[in-house]
Design a protein around this motif. Structure first.
Motif, short mmCIF file in Angstrom:
data_model
loop_
_atom_site.label_atom_id
_atom_site.label_comp_id
_atom_site.label_asym_id
_atom_site.label_seq_id
_atom_site.Cartn_x
_atom_site.Cartn_y
_atom_site.Cartn_z
N VAL A 1 1.41 -6.45 11.63
CA VAL A 1 1.08 -5.16 12.22
C VAL A 1 2.30 -4.53 12.90
N ARG B 1 7.45 2.76 6.69
CA ARG B 1 6.17 2.94 6.00
C ARG B 1 6.04 4.34 5.43
N ARG C 1 3.61 -4.75 3.82
CA ARG C 1 3.30 -5.08 5.21
C ARG C 1 3.38 -6.59 5.44
N LEU D 1 -2.99 10.37 20.64
CA LEU D 1 -3.09 9.62 19.38
C LEU D 1 -4.44 8.89 19.34
N ASN E 1 5.90 6.21 25.69
CA ASN E 1 6.32 7.41 25.00
C ASN E 1 5.22 8.46 25.11
N PHE F 1 -6.01 4.93 11.31
CA PHE F 1 -5.86 6.24 11.93
C PHE F 1 -6.75 7.27 11.25
N PHE G 1 -8.62 -7.79 2.53
CA PHE G 1 -8.38 -6.57 1.78
C PHE G 1 -7.00 -6.58 1.13
N PHE H 1 -8.15 0.36 4.05
CA PHE H 1 -7.31 0.61 2.88
C PHE H 1 -6.16 1.57 3.18
N SER I 1 6.39 0.34 16.52
CA SER I 1 5.03 -0.10 16.81
C SER I 1 4.08 0.60 15.86
N ALA I 2 2.96 -0.04 15.62
CA ALA I 2 1.96 0.59 14.76
C ALA I 2 1.47 1.90 15.35
N LEU I 3 1.62 2.04 16.65
CA LEU I 3 1.16 3.26 17.31
C LEU I 3 2.25 4.31 17.37
N GLY I 4 3.46 3.95 16.99
CA GLY I 4 4.56 4.88 17.06
C GLY I 4 5.38 4.66 18.32
N PRO I 5 6.30 5.56 18.64
CA PRO I 5 6.60 6.78 17.88
C PRO I 5 7.38 6.47 16.61
N LEU J 1 8.52 -1.03 11.77
CA LEU J 1 7.71 -0.56 10.66
C LEU J 1 8.47 0.51 9.89
N MET K 1 -7.72 -1.72 11.95
CA MET K 1 -7.28 -0.63 12.82
C MET K 1 -6.70 0.46 11.93
N SER L 1 -7.25 3.42 -4.06
CA SER L 1 -7.15 4.57 -3.15
C SER L 1 -5.75 5.14 -3.14
N ASN L 2 -5.63 6.27 -2.47
CA ASN L 2 -4.35 6.93 -2.20
C ASN L 2 -3.51 7.14 -3.47
N SER M 1 4.74 11.12 23.69
CA SER M 1 4.24 11.74 22.46
C SER M 1 3.02 11.02 21.91
N LEU M 2 2.77 9.82 22.41
CA LEU M 2 1.60 9.09 21.92
C LEU M 2 0.32 9.55 22.58
N VAL N 1 -5.71 -7.23 10.39
CA VAL N 1 -5.06 -8.35 11.06
C VAL N 1 -6.06 -9.50 11.17
N PHE O 1 -4.38 -0.98 9.21
CA PHE O 1 -3.92 -2.36 9.33
C PHE O 1 -5.12 -3.31 9.33
N ILE P 1 0.85 -1.19 0.00
CA ILE P 1 0.00 0.00 0.00
C ILE P 1 0.88 1.24 0.00
N ALA Q 1 9.69 11.93 20.33
CA ALA Q 1 8.31 12.08 19.88
C ALA Q 1 8.17 11.50 18.47
N SER Q 2 6.95 11.56 17.95
CA SER Q 2 6.70 11.03 16.62
C SER Q 2 6.89 12.10 15.57
N MET R 1 -1.55 -5.49 21.55
CA MET R 1 -0.72 -4.47 20.94
C MET R 1 -0.19 -3.56 22.04
#
Lengths: 740, 760
Positions: free
Chosen positions: A261, A292, A258, B731, B725, B684, A601, B701, A314-318, A290, B682, A571-572, B727-728, B706, B704, A238, A344-345, B720
């Motif tokens: 996750v 990406r 990918r 989020l 951190n 954002f 997907f 699209f 992590s998928a959540l960052g940072p 990751l 999942m 998309s994108n 900074s999250l 899973v 993620f 993607i 930070a991210s 997960m």
């Protein structure tokens, strides 16, 4: 339409300028094809068959139909043609009387089957074959108008049923043929969207009865058949981005692969302008965690692309922002550079191209989450080593600032960064200019800020002086669907001037359009976006695009289905234009993610070429008479383009000339051996040694598509008077048909 | 082994001992809580507690009684204002075996020389908001103003009585207390206990007489007491020259100033929430002489007291163990208690109105009952509360619906349902604070099995039909008792005390999650028993549970090395019982015995805020006076908003404890088909695409996807960890699940609801 009104419209269409004598001998100001295949299209009889070729396909007109063979590259095991043959047309229960077609006739680049009540035309265009069915009068019967054709191919599609979005026939991992959505266009230019049905062997193009009933005839039914190719096949690829390198005449498409996750890599592939991949996969960023959201820019003097990307554990960052250079010819890579690394991210990097062919650096913008937008200049050493030459510079400091985009092109070393910001009631779009050293050039400016309406996801491009920003705009307060809007920006030497307002590129009420991308293609911008498909195919989105006028942002081309149809989720989109990478060509490549609409997907990366200028047919209508020489048109006779009306072979002693401009309805009066075009406008031009040239700027009055314009030079002769003793020669009459 | 439960103790005692009390202000907040040696330091986070502990039972009140009289209430006194007389019940600082009072009846008003006016009560004008009752007598008014110190009685003269001489007001006094005045004084007088028997006892007080003219001029008067008649007097020279209206103003109260802050004991608080007014109702026992009544106080979300103190039921008999639950549809609270070994109840409107003068009998009328609890209704529609209680005669756990109907009348509906029957082996039932969207409740109780206290549970729907009649929540060979629980109607958490194996005199706190399977036919244990607070040799007890929607909060009492107890609260993952916000938060740490907390969240009333109100009683370790306090705790356990969009077989998406540095974070789904494929999306950003009746909010699209499978109970979970951190923070992401089956028919998939998760 009478000649007067037509002439009035044509007069509004043309911007005419006299050309200096030096130019009169030179090249037209239209865009010569730089890429070997750019603008390629031809239709000829070969061995008794009518054969056409475009930039990524060839086509044979045999057996009363068309055999379309996509150029899928050296990986294709064999030719994988799609045969398309008209079988019937009907309205409701009434089948129209048609006659068997003989061999296809050739009309320029158009193959024609005259089937009586309907004329089937195949316009061989660089990007595909445009099929049109012209009905001279309202078909008998009641109900929808349906054109039915048989399909035979090894390429496959899972789609069965009806869609407004077209069809896609594919060979695994290679690409295939797309049949675009259907548009009905009546004699007044009124359009209606039709649908496509497919049952496994037959395709039907359907126009709704309401349109058929009220259309002004002749009316045209107009799908497009073209080649769509795959950049990468996988179950989870993607987020593509793309840039072009003019020296190597190659694109680099980078994307995210990918694995899970918690593990993704950035991969890239080099793609030739034909769409064929060259070389293997380039592992730009592998390893734990990751990698990406790649972004790609080009630095021409170093013959390299820069690929920026996010890196996180992590998928959540940072996340941090890193970059790496990739050689355009060898795909060799330098070391990875940490562009923005803090606790930070830092996310959403976007790269410009370098400024012109001598560029050794490009500018990257990114978003330190909660810390505004930053930019830095990334320099590329001759050996491919990347470094931060200038910056980072804080383009903005708003805590909610996000989604930066930076313009790609131009040779003047000036870019504009666009981003979104949360205001008390809604999200808005802002811009700010930076130079190639990441120095801020002006204060930030609001581009779009309607109270309670979100404007988000900007993209921007320009030539360093003029820019256009595109973005999503909510259809209404609280509405889910968005439309695509654009606004022009002009650098006035000290600041960015904004066009008085922004204008819709596409905003079909109730239908979601999102994630726009834009690229400067020379004479016009190309905008692509993702648009929700038919409600019958849940989650379906498709990529559409169109050219827009650089001054008004009004349409300068038809809305085109870029991606295939069916139930896919495309998309994108991202676009790389050759023009934004220091080329003079007008071509661009649109890449996008294409996923199936059910879990998991699985997604692939697909691409489609875009030709900003195609132009209509140009032909000599009448020969001239003695002393008049030969008139010709140099450059594609296309909306948005500049063409030259040239004269050669006229009386070398002549010192005065004028160009007569008429239409195909303008009378041609014979005067002995001279045809004289009755003009609606005559423009004097200088002449030198029997040669002259006049520059003609064709604006984006696309409602005049199909209109023929005729040109003739009248030369004040000193030696001949072929027409009733008038001391003038009359050149040949050349005709150009206005088209995109 | 600790055999007794808190409710059982309270019920079986005829009266809690009343001990001498002294001034007791708000407990001081400990700068940093100190656990016993070996425990981790507690956290004191000012941002977690928006206000200091607030005393909730020290307010005054004025309310109409069922017989038409009015009751004025202060922290240490009460007065009943009847047609002819007022009766003052003073707070006495010593234990007595009887309730004492002083009754005042107005006899006459007049000048010393001249005809006296025999007092007959005129029109009564009540201004509740001003806490004032006024009786109009013609030329003068008899006025009572409710104040913390007592009931201020005054006489306002618009014109002077005929005659001359001093202005005299005469009152007949009837009391079983002893007057300290026989004769005349310029000061006040008291009625108290026998000083020989009670040397330091406080008493009912009549303050000194003061005359106040309209121009503010004041003059002290005098009073005399002889033969049961109290005479209040203002001198003639002041009266004759006073600008009218003239006020004669004694104060009737219970104490003299040096112990005016003393109080009657307040104990055993419970609390519930009301969404419409964003307020809480705190109920508690309050001693009045020898009688225990149920008092209540409305409290705003900012901790301020709303309205006056409420006497929930003021009948003469003692009442204990009050419990309260919110009924969202009615904007009211259901309150029940134990009275004469029966379970009775009434309602309180969210405006503070007592909905019924006569209480409703919820339990049976012949057996003995104890330890009630009540679960409310958080759904927009649904007016039932569910009462559970112990039938002490049969040993059964029983339940009954208790409704506040559309006329705002408390009504007992249906018959008593036996939840569990095991004669003389079952105790201490509790019920979830609300039924969430579904109306389903978890009921948990103690059962003696093989000599050990174990916990059993049952799940009932909003009409008290069993969805699962027996869930073994604990089964190991150690005493586990004193449960509390809360949930969302599909998922619950139970917390309880557990004897330490090595030292059965000390207890730890444990919790466990329970959920209803997809078919709605059985309860399933969602987690093992997890230690909430486990410190060998240290005593932790009295857990209370609040489900916030984003986490579950458990408050509990923890022993201090000095003998006092502190109060803590901590947040947990409601599905795994994993600790959510690191260490626990210290609610109160002072020299008092802080115990028997109750905690409730706005979620229990249909709200979404992640805070919770904690109430407890604090007993001074010197005076043994007990007061009720409250404090708000703001949890930052991540934010989860339900965005809807689900349909068909998609199950229910959930998440909890979305905090930085939470390694146990997981995406979850429950209620889907068993042993099925499932995909988590999942993202954002949002897609917001329709598919039949479903809406796909999360964007597969760009996000993620899973793949996983549901278990035999139709649940799926994907871990997960959220990194450490900062900074999250802030989020936001979206979760939504796909499951093959009915729902979005075009693709043969059901979609779960979508949730928006914001990391804190």
């Amino acid at each position: 339409m009478n000649s007067f009104s037509k002439n009035s419209l044509v007069a509004a269409l043309l911007t005419v300028a006299a050309v200096s004598p030096a130019l009169a001998q030179g090249e037209p100001t239209g865009n010569p094809a730089e890429s070997a295949l750019q603008g390629l299209r031809a239709l000829e009889h070969v061995d008794g068959q009518l054969v056409g070729v475009g930039e990524a396909y060839k086509v044979h007109f045999v057996g009363g139909g068309m055999q379309y063979t996509p150029a899928l590259g050296e990986s294709a095991p064999r030719n994988l043609p799609l045969s398309y043959t008209f079988t019937s047309a009907r309205r409701g229960a009434v089948t129209l009387e048609t006659r068997p077609a003989g061999a296809a006739a050739r009309d320029g680049c158009v193959a024609v089957y005259d089937r009586g009540s309907v004329v089937e035309r195949f316009d061989v265009r660089p990007d595909g074959v445009e099929v049109t069915y012209t009905f001279m009068q309202r078909p008998a019967g009641k109900g929808d108008l349906v054109v039915r054709s048989s399909i035979a191919t090894e390429l496959s599609t899972d789609f069965r049923g009806e869609t407004t979005d077209g069809l896609r026939f594919l060979w695994p991992e290679l690409g295939g043929v797309s049949i675009g959505g259907v548009t009905g266009i009546d004699a007044n230019g009124v359009e209606a969207t039709g649908s496509v049905r497919f049952d496994g062997t037959h395709v039907e193009f359907v126009l709704p009865e309401s349109f058929v009933l009220n259309a002004a005839y002749p009316m045209v039914l107009d799908p497009v058949i073209g080649t769509e190719f795959s950049v990468e096949i996988g179950s989870n690829v993607i987020n593509p981005d793309v840039a072009y390198d003019v020296t190597e005449d190659v694109y680099l498409v980078a994307f995210e692969l990918r694995h899970s996750v918690v593990d993704s890599d950035v991969i890239a592939r080099r793609i030739l302008p034909t769409g064929a991949p060259t070389g293997g996969a380039i592992m730009v960023a592998l390893g734990a965690g990751l990698q990406r959201k790649p972004t790609v820019g080009n630095v021409n003097l170093r013959n390299r692309f820069i690929v920026g990307f996010e890196h996180g554990g992590s998928a959540l960052g940072p996340f941090d922002v890193r970059a790496r250079a990739v050689h355009a010819a060898s795909a060799a890579m330098g070391s990875s550079l940490d562009v923005a690394v803090t606790a930070a991210s830092e996310i959403d990097p976007d790269l410009s191209n370098g400024a012109g062919v001598l560029a050794t650096s490009a500018v990257m913008a990114w978003n330190p989450v909660g810390g505004g937008i930053r930019a830095a200049t990334l320099g590329v050493a001759p050996d491919g080593t990347l470094s931060i030459e200038h910056g980072p510079t804080s383009v903005s400091v708003g805590v909610s600032d996000a989604k930066p985009a930076i313009s790609k092109g131009g040779s003047v070393g000036r870019y504009v960064v666009a981003w979104q910001r949360q205001y008390p009631t809604s999200l808005a779009i802002l811009v700010r200019a930076v130079d190639e050293d990441s120095v801020l050039l002006n204060a930030e400016k609001l581009v779009a800020d309607v109270v309670n309406i979100d404007e988000v996801s900007p993209d921007i491009d320009g030539d360093g002086t003029g820019f256009v920003v595109v973005f999503e705009r909510q259809e209404g307060i609280g509405a889910v669907p968005s439309g695509i809007y654009a606004r022009r920006l002009t650098w006035n030497g000290a600041d960015l001037d904004l066009a008085p307002s922004y204008v819709p590129v596409r905003d079909q009420m109730g239908v979601d359009e999102r994630t726009p991308a834009i690229a400067w293609c020379g004479q016009k911008y190309f905008v692509a976006w993702s648009m929700a498909g038919s409600p019958a195919t849940p989650f379906a989105y498709h990529i559409f695009g169109k050219g827009i006028d650089p001054d008004t942002c009004a349409a300068c081309g038809p809305v085109q289905l870029v991606s295939g149809g069916g139930g896919a989720v495309d998309s994108n989109p991202a676009i790389a234009s050759m023009r934004s990478a220091a080329s003079v060509a007008d071509e661009a490549l649109t890449v996008f993610s294409s996923a199936i609409a059910v879990p998991p997907f699985a997604s692939t990366i697909r691409a489609r070429r875009y030709e900003a200028l195609i132009g209509g047919a140009v032909s000599q209508v009448r020969a001239g008479c003695i002393g008049g020489g030969t008139a010709s048109l140099a450059g594609l006779f296309a909306f948005g383009n500049n063409v030259n009306v040239n004269l050669s072979g006229a009386d070398p002693l002549a010192s005065l000339a004028a160009v007569h401009i008429g239409t195909d309805l303008s009378p041609i009066v014979p005067c002995f051996s001279c045809p004289i075009l009755e003009p609606f406008v005559a423009i004097p031009v200088s002449i030198n040694n029997g040669n002259a040239s006049m520059s003609l700027s064709i604006d984006c009055s696309i409602q005049l598509q199909g209109q023929a314009l005729r040109f003739q030079y009248v030369v004040a002769s000193t030696s001949t008077a072929p027409c009733l003793g008038i001391p003038a020669g009359f050149s040949s009459i050349v005709e150009g048909v206005l088209d995109f | 082994m600790n055999f007794t439960s808190r409710g059982l103790l309270a019920c079986l005692c005829a009266a809690v001992p009343v001990l001498p009390g002294f001034a007791q202000g708000a407990p001081a907040q400990g700068p940093h809580g100190t656990h016993d040696a070996g425990e981790a330091s507690a956290t004191v986070d000012p941002e977690s507690f928006p206000f200091a502990p607030a005393a909730l039972g020290q307010n005054v009140g004025l309310q109409r009684e069922a017989d038409g009289s009015w009751r004025a209430m202060g922290p240490r006194w009460e007065v009943v204002l009847g047609d002819r007389a007022i009766e003052l019940f003073p707070g006495l600082d010593v234990e007595t075996s009887e309730t004492h009072s002083v009754r005042f009846e107005l006899l006459s008003v007049g000048r010393a020389q001249g005809a006296t006016q025999t007092a007959t009560r005129g029109r009564r004008v009540v201004r509740e908001s001003d806490l004032q009752i006024r009786y109009e007598h013609g030329s003068y008014d008899e006025v009572y103003d409710v104040q913390v110190e007592g009931l201020e009685q005054s006489f306002e003269f618009r014109s002077l009585p005929a005659g001359s001489g001093d202005l005299v007001v005469r009152l007949a006094v009837a009391t079983d207390l002893l007057p300290n005045l026989h004769g005349t004084t310029d000061g006040g007088m008291e009625f108290g206990l026998d000083p020989v028997l009670y040397s330091e006892a406080s008493a009912a007080k009549v303050g000194a007489v003061t005359g106040i003219a309209a121009d503010g001029t004041k003059r002290s008067g005098s009073m005399s007491y002889e033969g049961g008649v109290l005479e209040l007097r203002l001198p003639a020279d002041f009266v004759d020259g006073a600008a009218l209206p003239l006020v004669l103003d004694p104060l009737l109260g219970s104490t003299s100033t040096q112990y005016s802050l003393g109080t009657w004991d307040q104990r055993n608080p419970d609390v519930a929430y009301d969404l419409a007014t964003d307020s809480y109702l705190v109920v508690f026992e309050r001693e009045i002489g020898t009688v225990f009544q149920i008092r209540a106080q409305r409290v705003a979300a900012d901790g301020s007291l709303l309205g006056g103190s409420l006497g929930v039921n003021t009948s003469a008999s003692s009442k204990f163990t009050p419990k309260v639950a919110g009924i969202r549809e009615r904007g009211a609270w259901a309150v029940l208690w134990t009275e004469d070994n029966k379970i009775r109840g009434t309602g309180v409107g969210n405006d503070g109105a007592i909905l019924s003068g006569a209480s409703q009998l919820i339990s049976g009328s012949t057996d003995l009952y104890a330890t009630p609890d009540i679960g409310g209704s958080a759904a927009p529609i649904g007016d039932d509360a569910t009462a559970v209680f112990l039938n002490f005669t049969t040993g059964d756990i029983e339940a009954r619906l208790f409704t506040i109907d559309a006329t705002m009348t408390p009504v007992v509906t249906g018959s008593i349902v036996t939840i569990s029957s095991a004669a003389n082996l079952e105790f201490a039932p509790c019920i979830s604070k609300s039924g969430g969207e579904t109306g389903n409740h978890l009921i948990v109780w103690q059962r003696t099995v093989s000599g050990f206290q174990r916990l059993r549970g049952a799940i009932v729907d909003r009409r008290l039909n069993f969805l699962d009649s027996l869930i073994n929540i604990t089964s190991d060979a150690v005493d586990q008792f004193d449960p509390d629980c809360d949930g969302d109607g599909r998922n619950w958490v139970v917390a309880w005390s557990r004897d330490e194996v090595a030292d059965p005199t000390s207890q730890d706190i444990y919790c466990r999650s329970v959920f209803l399977n997809a078919a709605g036919t059985a309860g399933v244990l969602g987690s093992p028993a997890v230690g909430v607070e486990v410190h060998p040799g240290d005593d932790e007890f009295s857990p209370s549970v609040a489900w916030t929607g984003n986490a579950v909060l458990i408050s509990f009492t923890d022993g201090e090395s000095g003998g006092a107890h502190d109060l803590y609260v901590a947040s947990f993952d409601p599905y795994s019982c994993a600790r959510c916000e690191g260490s626990e938060f210290l609610v109160i740490d002072d020299a008092a015995e802080n115990s028997w907390s109750s905690i409730v969240s706005p979620f229990s009333g249909g709200g979404t805020r992640s805070d919770a109100f904690i109430v407890w009683d604090a007993e001074d370790q010197t005076t043994f006076d007990s007061l009720v306090y409250g404090r708000m705790f703001v949890s930052e356990a991540g934010l989860v908003d339900d965005l809807g969009g689900g349909c068909g077989d998609g199950g229910i998406a959930s998440a909890a404890c979305a905090r930085v540095d939470h390694s146990a974070f997981a995406h979850r789904m429950r209620g889907a088909p068993a042993n099925s494929n499932a995909w988590l999306v999942m993202s954002f950003d949002r897609l917001d695409a329709a598919c039949g009746p479903c809406a796909l909010v999360a964007n597969p699209f760009s996000g993620f996807v899973v793949a996983t499978n549901t278990d035999p109970y139709g649940t799926a979970e994907l871990a997960m960890p959220i990194p450490d951190n900062a900074s999250l923070v802030g989020l936001t992401f979206f979760d939504q699940w796909f499951v093959p089956g009915a729902g979005c028919t075009n693709i043969g998939m059901g979609l779960s609801n979508a949730i928006q998760v914001t990391i804190q």
